[in-house]
Design a protein around this motif. Structure first.
Motif, PDB file in Angstrom:
ATOM      1  N   THR A  64       5.607  32.181  56.399  1.00 40.38           N
ATOM      2  CA  THR A  64       4.881  30.911  56.470  1.00 40.38           C
ATOM      3  C   THR A  64       5.230  30.073  55.250  1.00 40.38           C
ATOM      4  N   ASP A  65       4.496  29.000  55.046  1.00 36.63           N
ATOM      5  CA  ASP A  65       4.691  28.180  53.854  1.00 36.63           C
ATOM      6  C   ASP A  65       4.261  28.910  52.583  1.00 36.63           C
ATOM      7  N   ASP A  66       3.645  30.084  52.704  1.00 41.74           N
ATOM      8  CA  ASP A  66       3.278  30.901  51.546  1.00 41.74           C
ATOM      9  C   ASP A  66       4.428  31.784  51.069  1.00 41.74           C
ATOM     10  N   PHE A  67       5.550  31.774  51.771  1.00 39.81           N
ATOM     11  CA  PHE A  67       6.697  32.596  51.401  1.00 39.81           C
ATOM     12  C   PHE A  67       7.101  32.342  49.954  1.00 39.81           C
ATOM     13  N   VAL A  68       7.329  33.423  49.206  1.00 42.02           N
ATOM     14  CA  VAL A  68       7.811  33.320  47.825  1.00 42.02           C
ATOM     15  C   VAL A  68       9.084  34.139  47.667  1.00 42.02           C
ATOM     16  N   LEU A  69      10.005  33.591  46.924  1.00 42.60           N
ATOM     17  CA  LEU A  69      11.256  34.266  46.592  1.00 42.60           C
ATOM     18  C   LEU A  69      11.228  34.543  45.094  1.00 42.60           C
ATOM     19  N   ILE A  70      11.339  35.803  44.739  1.00 37.33           N
ATOM     20  CA  ILE A  70      11.314  36.215  43.338  1.00 37.33           C
ATOM     21  C   ILE A  70      12.686  36.779  43.002  1.00 37.33           C
ATOM     22  N   GLU A  71      13.357  36.141  42.045  1.00 35.40           N
ATOM     23  CA  GLU A  71      14.652  36.622  41.580  1.00 35.40           C
ATOM     24  C   GLU A  71      14.473  37.151  40.163  1.00 35.40           C
ATOM     25  N   ILE A  72      14.968  38.352  39.943  1.00 40.48           N
ATOM     26  CA  ILE A  72      14.838  38.981  38.638  1.00 40.48           C
ATOM     27  C   ILE A  72      16.239  39.295  38.125  1.00 40.48           C
ATOM     28  N   LEU A  73      16.649  38.543  37.121  1.00 39.61           N
ATOM     29  CA  LEU A  73      17.933  38.774  36.469  1.00 39.61           C
ATOM     30  C   LEU A  73      17.678  39.718  35.306  1.00 39.61           C
ATOM     31  N   LEU A  74      18.369  40.864  35.309  1.00 36.29           N
ATOM     32  CA  LEU A  74      18.164  41.847  34.257  1.00 36.29           C
ATOM     33  C   LEU A  74      19.473  42.508  33.890  1.00 36.29           C
ATOM     34  N   SER A  75      19.459  43.170  32.770  1.00 33.18           N
ATOM     35  CA  SER A  75      20.661  43.858  32.306  1.00 33.18           C
ATOM     36  C   SER A  75      20.943  45.077  33.173  1.00 33.18           C
ATOM     37  N   VAL A  76      22.208  45.406  33.314  1.00 34.99           N
ATOM     38  CA  VAL A  76      22.610  46.561  34.103  1.00 34.99           C
ATOM     39  C   VAL A  76      22.060  47.835  33.484  1.00 34.99           C
ATOM     40  N   LEU A 100      -1.592  37.720  48.410  1.00 32.63           N
ATOM     41  CA  LEU A 100      -0.490  37.336  49.287  1.00 32.63           C
ATOM     42  C   LEU A 100      -0.060  38.503  50.171  1.00 32.63           C
ATOM     43  N   ASP A 101       0.175  38.215  51.429  1.00 33.27           N
ATOM     44  CA  ASP A 101       0.686  39.198  52.388  1.00 33.27           C
ATOM     45  C   ASP A 101       2.074  39.648  51.913  1.00 33.27           C
ATOM     46  N   PRO A 102       2.305  40.949  51.754  1.00 34.49           N
ATOM     47  CA  PRO A 102       3.616  41.429  51.306  1.00 34.49           C
ATOM     48  C   PRO A 102       4.783  40.962  52.184  1.00 34.49           C
ATOM     49  N   GLU A 103       4.519  40.644  53.429  1.00 33.97           N
ATOM     50  CA  GLU A 103       5.580  40.141  54.313  1.00 33.97           C
ATOM     51  C   GLU A 103       6.054  38.754  53.879  1.00 33.97           C
ATOM     52  N   GLN A 104       5.303  38.104  53.002  1.00 31.35           N
ATOM     53  CA  GLN A 104       5.656  36.768  52.520  1.00 31.35           C
ATOM     54  C   GLN A 104       6.439  36.807  51.209  1.00 31.35           C
ATOM     55  N   VAL A 105       6.830  38.006  50.773  1.00 28.74           N
ATOM     56  CA  VAL A 105       7.456  38.175  49.463  1.00 28.74           C
ATOM     57  C   VAL A 105       8.863  38.755  49.612  1.00 28.74           C
ATOM     58  N   MET A 106       9.827  38.060  49.057  1.00 29.08           N
ATOM     59  CA  MET A 106      11.200  38.559  48.986  1.00 29.08           C
ATOM     60  C   MET A 106      11.561  38.690  47.513  1.00 29.08           C
ATOM     61  N   VAL A 107      12.090  39.851  47.135  1.00 34.04           N
ATOM     62  CA  VAL A 107      12.481  40.105  45.747  1.00 34.04           C
ATOM     63  C   VAL A 107      13.972  40.421  45.716  1.00 34.04           C
ATOM     64  N   VAL A 108      14.663  39.781  44.791  1.00 33.89           N
ATOM     65  CA  VAL A 108      16.094  40.021  44.617  1.00 33.89           C
ATOM     66  C   VAL A 108      16.342  40.400  43.158  1.00 33.89           C
ATOM     67  N   PHE A 109      16.923  41.563  42.953  1.00 35.22           N
ATOM     68  CA  PHE A 109      17.343  41.979  41.615  1.00 35.22           C
ATOM     69  C   PHE A 109      18.803  41.569  41.435  1.00 35.22           C
ATOM     70  N   LYS A 110      19.090  40.923  40.314  1.00 32.30           N
ATOM     71  CA  LYS A 110      20.457  40.564  39.967  1.00 32.30           C
ATOM     72  C   LYS A 110      20.738  41.150  38.591  1.00 32.30           C
ATOM     73  N   GLU A 111      21.887  41.783  38.436  1.00 34.60           N
ATOM     74  CA  GLU A 111      22.210  42.438  37.169  1.00 34.60           C
ATOM     75  C   GLU A 111      23.361  41.731  36.465  1.00 34.60           C
ATOM     76  N   THR A 112      23.282  41.771  35.144  1.00 31.07           N
ATOM     77  CA  THR A 112      24.342  41.219  34.318  1.00 31.07           C
ATOM     78  C   THR A 112      24.564  42.155  33.127  1.00 31.07           C
ATOM     79  N   ALA A 113      25.756  42.103  32.586  1.00 33.68           N
ATOM     80  CA  ALA A 113      26.080  42.953  31.432  1.00 33.68           C
ATOM     81  C   ALA A 113      25.297  42.497  30.200  1.00 33.68           C
ATOM     82  N   TRP A 114      25.041  43.433  29.301  1.00 35.70           N
ATOM     83  CA  TRP A 114      24.266  43.167  28.083  1.00 35.70           C
ATOM     84  C   TRP A 114      24.863  42.039  27.256  1.00 35.70           C
TER      85      TRP A 114
END
Length: 127
Positions: A64-76, A100-114
């Motif tokens: 729904t319009d409550d959808f949230v996208l969470i991107e987490i950039l972190l070190s490898v 928030l309904d967990p079905e409305q949550v998308m989480v993406v982990f992105k890794e980068t070198a130190w």
């Protein structure tokens, strides 16, 4: 050293945004991130600028319009087990507040070198 980006539809309250970001931060701290290592940003977009499939891949209820996208950039270096724990903690926290309904949550982990981090002054503290 995570950098968290929360993307949401325009119109969410400050309380909603803070609740989501607080849940993410608590999950990261529980995984070993220092309490003071808090770098978060919020992107608020109009519907025409934030497009997503309502059901992909197998949701039990449509996004729904409550959808949230969470991107987490972190070190490898974090294991799949650690990422699963962070994810579970985020979902548990967001379900509690803002409710928030967990079905409305998308989480993406992105890794980068130190060596790709410089917090200030051009210093790379982890190389």
């Amino acid at each position: 050293m995570p950098l968290v980006t929360l993307t949401i539809r325009n119109g969410k309250t400050a309380s909603f945004k803070s609740s989501v970001l607080d849940a993410v931060h608590r999950a990261l701290v529980a995984s070993g991130v220092p309490e003071t290592d808090r770098f978060h940003r919020v992107l608020e977009l109009e519907g025409d600028d934030f497009r997503y499939d309502p059901a992909y891949p197998d949701l039990s209820s449509p996004r729904t319009d409550d959808f949230v996208l969470i991107e987490i950039l972190l070190s490898v270096g974090r294991s799949v087990k650690v990422k699963k724990k962070i994810l579970a903690d985020i979902i548990e926290g967001i379900a509690h507040a803002p409710g928030l309904d967990p079905e409305q949550v998308m989480v993406v982990f992105k890794e980068t070198a130190w060596e790709n981090w410089s917090f200030a002054g051009g210093r790379q503290i982890h190389v």
